[in-house]
Scaffold this active site. Sequence first.
Site, PDB file in Angstrom:
ATOM      1  N   ALA A  24       8.114  37.794  70.580  1.00 33.24           N
ATOM      2  CA  ALA A  24       9.204  38.568  69.970  1.00 33.24           C
ATOM      3  C   ALA A  24       8.645  39.870  69.407  1.00 33.24           C
ATOM      4  O   ALA A  24       9.343  40.885  69.370  1.00 33.24           O
ATOM      5  CB  ALA A  24       9.872  37.757  68.868  1.00 33.24           C
ATOM      6  N   THR A  25       7.390  39.850  68.982  1.00 30.63           N
ATOM      7  CA  THR A  25       6.763  41.089  68.500  1.00 30.63           C
ATOM      8  C   THR A  25       6.828  42.157  69.592  1.00 30.63           C
ATOM      9  O   THR A  25       7.198  43.307  69.334  1.00 30.63           O
ATOM     10  CB  THR A  25       5.286  40.809  68.098  1.00 30.63           C
ATOM     11  OG1 THR A  25       5.299  39.845  67.039  1.00 30.63           O
ATOM     12  CG2 THR A  25       4.585  42.064  67.641  1.00 30.63           C
TER      13      THR A  25
ATOM     14  N   ASN B  45      12.414  35.493  57.553  1.00 29.21           N
ATOM     15  CA  ASN B  45      11.377  34.483  57.790  1.00 29.21           C
ATOM     16  C   ASN B  45      10.734  33.972  56.504  1.00 29.21           C
ATOM     17  O   ASN B  45      10.173  32.893  56.487  1.00 29.21           O
ATOM     18  CB  ASN B  45      10.294  35.034  58.725  1.00 29.21           C
ATOM     19  CG  ASN B  45       9.776  36.384  58.304  1.00 29.21           C
ATOM     20  OD1 ASN B  45      10.548  37.332  58.160  1.00 29.21           O
ATOM     21  ND2 ASN B  45       8.494  36.503  58.098  1.00 29.21           N
TER      22      ASN B  45
ATOM     23  N   GLN C  93      14.410  33.951  63.658  1.00 33.88           N
ATOM     24  CA  GLN C  93      14.522  32.769  62.784  1.00 33.88           C
ATOM     25  C   GLN C  93      15.917  32.165  62.795  1.00 33.88           C
ATOM     26  O   GLN C  93      16.124  31.081  62.233  1.00 33.88           O
ATOM     27  CB  GLN C  93      14.138  33.140  61.342  1.00 33.88           C
ATOM     28  CG  GLN C  93      12.691  33.562  61.166  1.00 33.88           C
ATOM     29  CD  GLN C  93      11.723  32.385  61.184  1.00 33.88           C
ATOM     30  OE1 GLN C  93      12.118  31.219  61.068  1.00 33.88           O
ATOM     31  NE2 GLN C  93      10.450  32.682  61.345  1.00 33.88           N
TER      32      GLN C  93
ATOM     33  N   SER D 184      12.268  34.347  70.105  1.00 38.07           N
ATOM     34  CA  SER D 184      10.936  33.811  70.373  1.00 38.07           C
ATOM     35  C   SER D 184      11.040  32.317  70.631  1.00 38.07           C
ATOM     36  O   SER D 184      11.805  31.625  69.956  1.00 38.07           O
ATOM     37  CB  SER D 184      10.056  34.070  69.148  1.00 38.07           C
ATOM     38  OG  SER D 184       8.741  33.631  69.377  1.00 38.07           O
TER      39      SER D 184
ATOM     40  N   CYS E  36       2.016  35.587  57.663  1.00 38.33           N
ATOM     41  CA  CYS E  36       1.282  36.848  57.774  1.00 38.33           C
ATOM     42  C   CYS E  36       0.765  37.241  56.405  1.00 38.33           C
ATOM     43  O   CYS E  36      -0.382  37.603  56.230  1.00 38.33           O
ATOM     44  CB  CYS E  36       2.176  37.976  58.288  1.00 38.33           C
ATOM     45  SG  CYS E  36       3.187  37.457  59.644  1.00 38.33           S
TER      46      CYS E  36
HETATM   47  N1  PLP Z   1      10.448  38.249  63.644  1.00 38.03           N
HETATM   48  C1  PLP Z   1      10.489  37.230  62.776  1.00 38.03           C
HETATM   49  C2  PLP Z   1      11.605  37.158  61.798  1.00 38.03           C
HETATM   50  C3  PLP Z   1       9.503  36.238  62.805  1.00 38.03           C
HETATM   51  O1  PLP Z   1       9.553  35.225  61.937  1.00 38.03           O
HETATM   52  C4  PLP Z   1       8.471  36.333  63.772  1.00 38.03           C
HETATM   53  C5  PLP Z   1       7.379  35.334  63.803  1.00 38.03           C
HETATM   54  O2  PLP Z   1       6.768  35.040  62.796  1.00 38.03           O
HETATM   55  C6  PLP Z   1       8.482  37.414  64.661  1.00 38.03           C
HETATM   56  C7  PLP Z   1       9.480  38.347  64.569  1.00 38.03           C
HETATM   57  C8  PLP Z   1       7.429  37.569  65.718  1.00 38.03           C
HETATM   58  O3  PLP Z   1       7.581  36.574  66.703  1.00 38.03           O
HETATM   59  P1  PLP Z   1       6.384  36.245  67.727  1.00 38.03           P
HETATM   60  O4  PLP Z   1       5.512  35.245  67.035  1.00 38.03           O
HETATM   61  O5  PLP Z   1       7.059  35.690  68.940  1.00 38.03           O
HETATM   62  O6  PLP Z   1       5.692  37.520  68.009  1.00 38.03           O
END
Ligand code: PLP
Length: 372
Positions: A69-70, A149, A177, A194, A315
């Site tokens: 998702a990033t 998140n 989420q 994701s 994170c």
């Molecule tokens: N956006 C949110 C709200 C998330 O919680 C996360 C993952 O921690 C991400 C984006 C990023 O997802 P991915 O781990 O698939 O890169």
Amino acid sequence: MIYLDYQATTPVAPEVSAAMQPWISEKFANAHSPSRWGREAAAAIEVARKQVEQAIGLPGGRLAFTGSATEALNWAIKGMMEKAPKDRNRIVTVATEHAAVLDTCEWLEDRGCDVVRLPVGSDGLLNLDEVKAALDERTALVAVMLVNNEIGVIQPVAEVAKLSRHAGALMLCDAVQGFGRIGVPKGPDLVAVSAHKIHGPKAIGALWMRDGVEPAPLIHGGGQEMGIRSGTLSPALCVGFGAAAKLASERRSTDHAHVERLWGAARDELGPGWAINGSTDHRYHGNLNLRREGLDAARLISDLRDIAFSLGSACASGSGRPSHVLRAIGLSDGETRSSVRLGFGRYTTEEELISAVRRIEGAARAQQGLAA
Ligand code: PLP
């Protein structure tokens, strides 16, 4: 171990690993090659694509698989700003977004974009009047997440999408989420999801795009995903994502009822002295972000090594920085350091959760010199 870190990642569903298995071992063909085996893999990917699209549930549009998702968020933001008219140079986002959005916006800001970061109230929620005031003819993109998140609060995404459209801007929703847990509201033009947050495999995400909305490519090469996202797809990861999405749709009401039960049980078990960070009503109830005055949350986590839970976010835990989300809802650095996040869901049992809450309670009281 008692696993209470569902916002960081979720256990892979047995149905998902079973669906992936053949694609990890004997079915190794490249889905982009014209052989019979390649076509079989391509067909499996298309089934998975449909399953993820159906779980998102928005009409029309198309979905491209990404490596996370990033990546989907980076692609949507950078790719849409690249295509934006010169006089629409503004991104409106929120102070409590995930780093994948905030850091991408900051990167673009260093290159001349105008970035507005909206504040949130002490409940973690956006004020729609402030959203409206920030949107004008200079705004190209509005990026607002569905479920936070760290504190689980649910932003008014449908209303923000309406305001964005009215201002002639596109709206991107980070639904990571919320997807598979609560419904994705109608309205956004771009949606990032994701697999590993819905009991699927890691390292696969997707970007849903409304018809006619197409970010400029972020990753160049063979053009495998509709000519706009390059790289050989992994059939195993796509099939796993599809199976997880299908399961999430089928189990939506069962999972929801289970999470509500767990939320109630955990809250009943908590003694006095704990406060919940963020709104309790406009919230996904699989997230319990708690604070207790004077608590050393990092010590609590190391005292309870066999319970997996987090400081604010995974994170933030790694970096040692105080959580930007907890700061945005007005907590002091001390209060931030006294906060923990419990995340639970489909495979958490009530007994596990209650036993973990009791032990957290006991360890917190012991740390503060109180009787257990
Ligand atoms: N956006 C949110 C709200 C998330 O919680 C996360 C993952 O921690 C991400 C984006 C990023 O997802 P991915 O781990 O698939 O890169």
